[in-house]
Design a protein around this motif. Structure first.
Motif, PDB file in Angstrom:
ATOM      1  N   ARG A 108     -49.784   6.325  16.031  1.00  0.00           N
ATOM      2  CA  ARG A 108     -50.934   6.981  15.388  1.00  0.00           C
ATOM      3  C   ARG A 108     -51.577   6.044  14.366  1.00  0.00           C
ATOM      4  N   ALA A 109     -50.756   5.359  13.593  1.00  0.00           N
ATOM      5  CA  ALA A 109     -51.282   4.451  12.562  1.00  0.00           C
ATOM      6  C   ALA A 109     -52.035   3.275  13.171  1.00  0.00           C
ATOM      7  N   SER A 110     -51.552   2.783  14.302  1.00  0.00           N
ATOM      8  CA  SER A 110     -52.183   1.621  14.934  1.00  0.00           C
ATOM      9  C   SER A 110     -53.212   2.016  15.994  1.00  0.00           C
ATOM     10  N   ARG A 111     -53.289   3.330  16.265  1.00  0.00           N
ATOM     11  CA  ARG A 111     -54.165   3.832  17.333  1.00  0.00           C
ATOM     12  C   ARG A 111     -53.890   3.075  18.633  1.00  0.00           C
TER      13      ARG A 111
ATOM     14  N   THR B 158     -46.311  15.289   9.615  1.00  0.00           N
ATOM     15  CA  THR B 158     -47.275  15.175   8.526  1.00  0.00           C
ATOM     16  C   THR B 158     -46.880  16.065   7.354  1.00  0.00           C
TER      17      THR B 158
ATOM     18  N   VAL C  62     -45.431   7.850  14.712  1.00  0.00           N
ATOM     19  CA  VAL C  62     -46.116   7.449  13.476  1.00  0.00           C
ATOM     20  C   VAL C  62     -46.767   6.083  13.653  1.00  0.00           C
TER      21      VAL C  62
END
Length: 180
Positions: A158-161, A98, A155
């Motif tokens: 995390r973005a798509s859970r 991040t 990444v």
């Protein structure tokens, strides 16, 4: 304060984390921030990144003791980081990514810290590949590729859970890293 900064920065990013939030989470008085971190937010975040980087170093070192191949090591690292992400309800991914994405390109204090942490992880993976019989240049290139796959999977997850990207990369990485 370091642990509070680490938690908040990983979840909210550099710009999404305020010093007031850090002090509240750490239950620390404002004066203690500048006493311990005269360089302010960058110094505090740099220390938080360093601590987080060491945590991943320990994970990799522990897993390397039992992983029979570099592919198994990378898969085990992916599983461990994926478990950590899911346990945090996707608020955690890579503890460095991040900040690296937000400010490393133009922050002279944090760029070398982010770069150094990534270089250390790449070196650990390259060492495992060299032990497995790869020549040094190939080991470095494969380690960079593996690290990029790990970071990308985190990444995307995390973005798509969803844990799916981690599982997909985990299934393919062994073939990529298999010794010829």
């Amino acid at each position: 304060m370091v642990e509070a900064a680490r938690v908040l920065v990983e979840a909210n990013g550099y710009h999404g984390t305020g010093l007031k939030q850090v002090l509240e989470l750490a239950e620390a008085p404002r004066g203690s921030l500048y006493h311990h971190f005269p360089g302010g937010k960058d110094e505090l975040v740099g220390e938080a990144l360093t601590v987080a980087g060491r945590e991943v170093d320990r994970i990799v070192a522990e897993l390397a003791l039992t992983a029979p191949t570099p592919g198994d090591l990378v898969r085990a690292v992916l599983v461990a980081l994926g478990d950590r992400m899911v346990a945090a309800d996707y608020s955690k991914g890579c503890p460095v990514a991040t900040v690296a994405l937000e400010v490393a390109a133009n922050n002279e204090d944090l760029q070398p810290i982010c770069g150094g942490i990534y270089a250390g992880w790449q070196h650990a993976l390259a060492d495992a590949l060299r032990v497995d019989g790869r020549d040094p240049a190939e080991a470095e290139e494969l380690a960079a590729t593996a690290l990029a796959l790990i970071e990308g999977a985190l990444v995307l997850a995390r973005a798509s859970r969803s844990r799916a990207p981690i599982d997909q990369v985990g299934r393919r990485i062994g073939k990529l890293l298999a010794a010829d």
